[in-house]
Design a protein around this motif. Structure first.
Motif, PDB file in Angstrom:
ATOM      1  N   ALA A  25       5.004  25.639  25.723  1.00 47.31           N
ATOM      2  CA  ALA A  25       5.564  24.807  24.653  1.00 47.31           C
ATOM      3  C   ALA A  25       5.831  23.391  25.131  1.00 47.31           C
ATOM      4  CB  ALA A  25       6.857  25.436  24.132  1.00 47.31           C
ATOM      5  N   GLU A  26       6.024  23.217  26.446  1.00 50.80           N
ATOM      6  CA  GLU A  26       6.323  21.880  26.970  1.00 50.80           C
ATOM      7  C   GLU A  26       5.179  20.900  26.729  1.00 50.80           C
ATOM      8  OE1 GLU A  26       8.407  25.006  29.449  1.00 50.80           O
ATOM      9  OE2 GLU A  26       6.399  24.680  28.666  1.00 50.80           O
ATOM     10  N   LEU A  27       3.950  21.388  26.641  1.00 46.80           N
ATOM     11  CA  LEU A  27       2.804  20.509  26.398  1.00 46.80           C
ATOM     12  C   LEU A  27       2.696  20.108  24.931  1.00 46.80           C
ATOM     13  CD1 LEU A  27       0.060  22.254  28.570  1.00 46.80           C
ATOM     14  CD2 LEU A  27       1.339  20.182  29.106  1.00 46.80           C
ATOM     15  N   GLN A  28       3.206  20.937  24.030  1.00 41.57           N
ATOM     16  CA  GLN A  28       3.096  20.670  22.600  1.00 41.57           C
ATOM     17  C   GLN A  28       4.214  19.776  22.089  1.00 41.57           C
ATOM     18  OE1 GLN A  28       3.352  24.629  21.084  1.00 41.57           O
ATOM     19  NE2 GLN A  28       1.414  25.310  21.979  1.00 41.57           N
ATOM     20  N   LYS A  29       5.390  19.930  22.662  1.00 40.43           N
ATOM     21  CA  LYS A  29       6.562  19.233  22.141  1.00 40.43           C
ATOM     22  C   LYS A  29       6.432  17.715  22.120  1.00 40.43           C
ATOM     23  CE  LYS A  29      10.376  22.470  22.608  1.00 40.43           C
ATOM     24  NZ  LYS A  29      11.724  22.688  23.179  1.00 40.43           N
ATOM     25  N   PRO A  30       5.999  17.067  23.211  1.00 37.13           N
ATOM     26  CA  PRO A  30       5.919  15.605  23.178  1.00 37.13           C
ATOM     27  C   PRO A  30       5.047  15.077  22.042  1.00 37.13           C
ATOM     28  CG  PRO A  30       5.654  16.409  25.419  1.00 37.13           C
ATOM     29  CD  PRO A  30       5.611  17.603  24.535  1.00 37.13           C
ATOM     30  N   LEU A  31       3.914  15.725  21.787  1.00 34.02           N
ATOM     31  CA  LEU A  31       3.026  15.307  20.708  1.00 34.02           C
ATOM     32  C   LEU A  31       3.716  15.456  19.360  1.00 34.02           C
ATOM     33  CD1 LEU A  31      -0.728  16.014  20.339  1.00 34.02           C
ATOM     34  CD2 LEU A  31       0.773  16.715  18.496  1.00 34.02           C
ATOM     35  N   ALA A  32       4.338  16.626  19.130  1.00 37.78           N
ATOM     36  CA  ALA A  32       4.992  16.885  17.848  1.00 37.78           C
ATOM     37  C   ALA A  32       6.185  15.967  17.624  1.00 37.78           C
ATOM     38  CB  ALA A  32       5.428  18.347  17.781  1.00 37.78           C
ATOM     39  N   ILE A  33       6.943  15.689  18.677  1.00 36.23           N
ATOM     40  CA  ILE A  33       8.130  14.839  18.551  1.00 36.23           C
ATOM     41  C   ILE A  33       7.735  13.412  18.192  1.00 36.23           C
ATOM     42  CG2 ILE A  33       9.966  13.750  19.909  1.00 36.23           C
ATOM     43  CD1 ILE A  33      10.294  16.475  21.325  1.00 36.23           C
ATOM     44  N   VAL A  34       6.693  12.885  18.828  1.00 34.46           N
ATOM     45  CA  VAL A  34       6.239  11.522  18.525  1.00 34.46           C
ATOM     46  C   VAL A  34       5.775  11.416  17.077  1.00 34.46           C
ATOM     47  CG1 VAL A  34       4.393   9.861  18.979  1.00 34.46           C
ATOM     48  CG2 VAL A  34       5.666  10.854  20.871  1.00 34.46           C
ATOM     49  N   ILE A  35       4.988  12.385  16.631  1.00 40.21           N
ATOM     50  CA  ILE A  35       4.477  12.333  15.255  1.00 40.21           C
ATOM     51  C   ILE A  35       5.616  12.470  14.247  1.00 40.21           C
ATOM     52  CG2 ILE A  35       3.009  13.514  13.579  1.00 40.21           C
ATOM     53  CD1 ILE A  35       1.115  14.213  15.808  1.00 40.21           C
ATOM     54  N   SER A  36       6.541  13.412  14.501  1.00 49.83           N
ATOM     55  CA  SER A  36       7.660  13.621  13.566  1.00 49.83           C
ATOM     56  C   SER A  36       8.547  12.390  13.486  1.00 49.83           C
ATOM     57  CB  SER A  36       8.478  14.836  14.004  1.00 49.83           C
ATOM     58  OG  SER A  36       7.679  16.000  14.039  1.00 49.83           O
ATOM     59  N   GLY A  37       8.928  11.848  14.642  1.00 48.69           N
ATOM     60  CA  GLY A  37       9.787  10.653  14.635  1.00 48.69           C
ATOM     61  C   GLY A  37       9.085   9.445  14.061  1.00 48.69           C
ATOM     62  N   GLY A  38       7.820   9.282  14.398  1.00 48.68           N
ATOM     63  CA  GLY A  38       7.071   8.141  13.889  1.00 48.68           C
ATOM     64  C   GLY A  38       6.855   8.203  12.393  1.00 48.68           C
ATOM     65  N   MET A  39       6.673   9.422  11.851  1.00 51.35           N
ATOM     66  CA  MET A  39       6.456   9.551  10.413  1.00 51.35           C
ATOM     67  C   MET A  39       7.667   9.116   9.610  1.00 51.35           C
ATOM     68  SD  MET A  39       3.442  10.313   9.683  1.00 51.35           S
ATOM     69  CE  MET A  39       3.857  10.386   7.960  1.00 51.35           C
ATOM     70  N   ILE A  40       8.861   9.298  10.164  1.00 56.32           N
ATOM     71  CA  ILE A  40      10.074   8.892   9.442  1.00 56.32           C
ATOM     72  C   ILE A  40      10.090   7.387   9.230  1.00 56.32           C
ATOM     73  CG2 ILE A  40      12.589   8.794   9.557  1.00 56.32           C
ATOM     74  CD1 ILE A  40      12.498  11.430  11.116  1.00 56.32           C
ATOM     75  N   THR A  41       9.941   6.635  10.324  1.00 54.96           N
ATOM     76  CA  THR A  41       9.966   5.170  10.184  1.00 54.96           C
ATOM     77  C   THR A  41       8.713   4.655   9.498  1.00 54.96           C
ATOM     78  OG1 THR A  41       8.991   4.910  12.390  1.00 54.96           O
ATOM     79  CG2 THR A  41      11.394   4.889  12.234  1.00 54.96           C
ATOM     80  N   ALA A  42       7.576   5.263   9.772  1.00 58.94           N
ATOM     81  CA  ALA A  42       6.336   4.798   9.144  1.00 58.94           C
ATOM     82  C   ALA A  42       6.404   4.952   7.633  1.00 58.94           C
ATOM     83  CB  ALA A  42       5.142   5.576   9.703  1.00 58.94           C
ATOM     84  N   THR A  43       6.954   6.071   7.167  1.00 57.97           N
ATOM     85  CA  THR A  43       7.042   6.303   5.716  1.00 57.97           C
ATOM     86  C   THR A  43       8.035   5.341   5.061  1.00 57.97           C
ATOM     87  OG1 THR A  43       6.500   8.631   6.072  1.00 57.97           O
ATOM     88  CG2 THR A  43       7.501   8.031   3.967  1.00 57.97           C
ATOM     89  N   LEU A  44       9.231   5.229   5.653  1.00 62.23           N
ATOM     90  CA  LEU A  44      10.250   4.347   5.074  1.00 62.23           C
ATOM     91  C   LEU A  44       9.790   2.895   5.052  1.00 62.23           C
ATOM     92  CD1 LEU A  44      13.512   5.835   6.636  1.00 62.23           C
ATOM     93  CD2 LEU A  44      12.700   6.071   4.288  1.00 62.23           C
ATOM     94  N   LEU A  45       9.230   2.450   6.174  1.00 65.43           N
ATOM     95  CA  LEU A  45       8.822   1.054   6.250  1.00 65.43           C
ATOM     96  C   LEU A  45       7.562   0.784   5.427  1.00 65.43           C
ATOM     97  CD1 LEU A  45       9.531   0.405  10.029  1.00 65.43           C
ATOM     98  CD2 LEU A  45      10.910  -0.268   8.059  1.00 65.43           C
TER      99      LEU A  45
END
Length: 525
Positions: free
Chosen positions: A478-498
């Motif tokens: 799971a350690e290999l998957q988490k960084p990718l998922a975290i970046v996409i999830s966090g980025g989608m929040i600001t990308a959508t709002l902005l």
């Protein structure tokens, strides 16, 4: 929908405060870019494999019995850890093995409870293991603790079973050992260093046979004739094959070791000259006992010695940066001596550089395609402004989850940029369509943004829900998957709002300025 009803007055307020919104967005982008160098760096996140592989190096010359005893004592200590389920070990490796080792090396495989069934973290167990096998408990024994996959990855990257491999090159072995010791002393003071050791290279007693060239030439012998005879006498040479039943054995010829157990007996060995006469070895060579290195390692033709270590409790990138700074400040290498940094650090630097170059080409390609689709450079550039807006959330999410940038994180940014560009295209093309139908600039921006809120939010929601299982996953891998998922999830929040708030404002400002400029040119004409 209530979202649309709340969104329109919010967008109207943002449009009135458009310059303040633009300045705030630019400030956030600038702060994000400035924070990127402060991120930690690593090649791949360390996985919890629920297994440790421990490499034990006793002093060269340690007997098989002593090496086995040390290994058994270590196994007994490791079994006192409650989370450990089993241990197994191997002493040395055969000469025909791909990675042959002498009997002074010992490998211990430690299995423990899976991550989701225990309370202790991998780091806590690792610290406990290193404490039990510390030099205080086993003087003179070097220990390196890793994991099977990590161990093989490190070995493939640098040829040593450690995360960091500093390779010191130079012509003189004694100088190499001295400088390697100085480098080890400097690194030992750096926070986060673990399993620090210098490649074992000691002076051992040797039987030295040095050919007397002039004497050999007198009997018609070349240096290679004498050395070949000596090698055959002691090491042996395969001269034929013997078949017994279904098995085939090599027929080896060499001198009986019980006959040549003194210098005198070695010197009395006879070799045949080209004339057919026999001459004793001591007549064409000096034979004596002396001291020499137990091993000489080379890489790219140059002699080298390795200083290796693992990193615990901090990221690899900042650790290496501090190592380089300390070595440059305290170590003065003589001429013809140089140091290279290998292991995961070297691969991390290479992979990040390659990803950045490829990302640049991809962004340039997207710009060209946008220009061909929209027929306007300014609108293409406007859509591309969504990339730095998406970058904000991705970087923030990394800081909130450890602050370490890895290769999976960088792959996550690439996927995030693609989604951000898609949302920008959806919004800008719809506003253009409304304007082509005769709607005013302001009304087209307001109505276009309002009508495209649903597809933009649905894209963000489906992407976020899709990444949620990866972001919350536990267990080995799971350690290999988490960084990718975290970046996409966090980025989608600001990308959508902005995208929904800043992009309409930027569109309005850019198009209003373009219309004003076009009107001034027309008036001058």
């Amino acid at each position: 929908m209530w979202i649309k009803r709340a969104y329109r007055p919010m967008l109207a307020l943002v449009m009135r405060l458009r310059w303040a919104v633009v300045v705030l967005a630019l400030l956030l982008v600038a702060l994000t870019v400035a924070a990127i160098p402060r991120l930690g760096r690593e090649f791949l996140p360390v996985m919890d494999e629920a297994t440790f592989i421990i490499s034990v190096f006793s002093p060269p010359g340690t007997s098989l019995g002593e090496s086995t005893r040390i290994g058994r004592e270590m196994e007994t200590r490791l079994l006192t850890i409650p989370e450990v389920t089993s241990v197994s070990s191997r002493t040395g490796r055969a000469e025909a093995d791909e990675h042959a080792h002498d009997v002074n090396t010992h490998e211990i495989l430690v299995n423990f409870i899976p991550p989701d069934e225990r309370e202790k973290t991998r780091g806590e167990i690792l610290t406990e293991v290193r404490t039990l096998l510390s030099p205080e408990n086993f003087p003179g024994v070097l220990v390196s603790v890793g994991q099977p996959i990590q161990h093989r990855l490190d070995h493939l990257l640098s040829g040593v079973s450690a995360q960091v491999a500093l390779k010191l090159f130079g012509p003189d072995l004694s100088t190499l050992r001295q400088k390697a010791g100085e480098i080890k002393a400097v690194i030992s003071e750096i926070e986060g260093v673990a399993d620090l050791q210098v490649e074992q290279q000691v002076q051992v007693e040797q039987l030295q046979i040095k050919v007397k060239r002039h004497e050999a030439a007198r009997y018609g012998l070349k240096v290679e004739d004498v050395t070949h005879f000596t090698e055959t006498a002691f090491k042996g040479e395969t001269v034929s094959q013997v078949i017994q039943g279904q098995r085939q054995y090599a027929l080896l010829i060499r001198v009986d070791p019980t006959i040549v157990n003194t210098i005198e007996s070695v010197g009395n060995l006879e070799l045949k000259t080209p004339s057919g006469a026999f001459v004793r070895l001591k007549q064409v060579a000096d034979i004596s006992f002396g001291y020499g290195p137990n091993t000489i390692n080379r890489e790219n033709v140059s002699r080298r010695i390795v200083i290796q270590c693992n990193v615990q409790g901090r990221d690899l990138g900042n650790f290496i940066a501090e190592v380089q700074q300390k070595i440059n400040a305290h170590i003065d290498l003589p001429e013809a001596y140089f140091l290279t940094y290998g292991g995961q650090f070297e691969s991390q630097q290479s992979a990040q550089r390659r990803i950045l170059i490829q990302t640049g080409f991809v962004i340039a390609g997207i710009c060209v395609l946008l220009f061909l689709a929209m027929g306007s450079f300014r609108l293409s550039l406007l859509v591309m402004l969504n990339l730095p807006l998406a970058l904000i959330g991705g970087v923030v999410s990394i800081f909130l989850t450890g602050g370490v940038l890895s290769i999976p994180s960088m792959v996550g940014f690439i996927l995030l940029f693609g989604i951000a560009v898609r949302n920008g295209i959806i919004l800008v093309t719809h506003i253009n369509t409304l304007r082509s139908e005769g709607m005013s600039l302001y009304d087209a921006v307001m109505k276009g943004a309002e009508e495209r809120i649903s597809p933009v939010l649905m894209t963000a929601l489906t992407t976020g829900l899709g990444m949620l299982p990866l972001a919350l996953a536990h267990g080995s891998g799971a350690e290999l998957q988490k960084p990718l998922a975290i970046v996409i999830s966090g980025g989608m929040i600001t990308a959508t709002l902005l995208t929904l708030l800043v992009l309409p404002v930027l569109y309005y400002i850019v198009e209003l300025s373009w219309i004003a400029g076009f009107q001034r040119k027309s008036a001058n004409l």
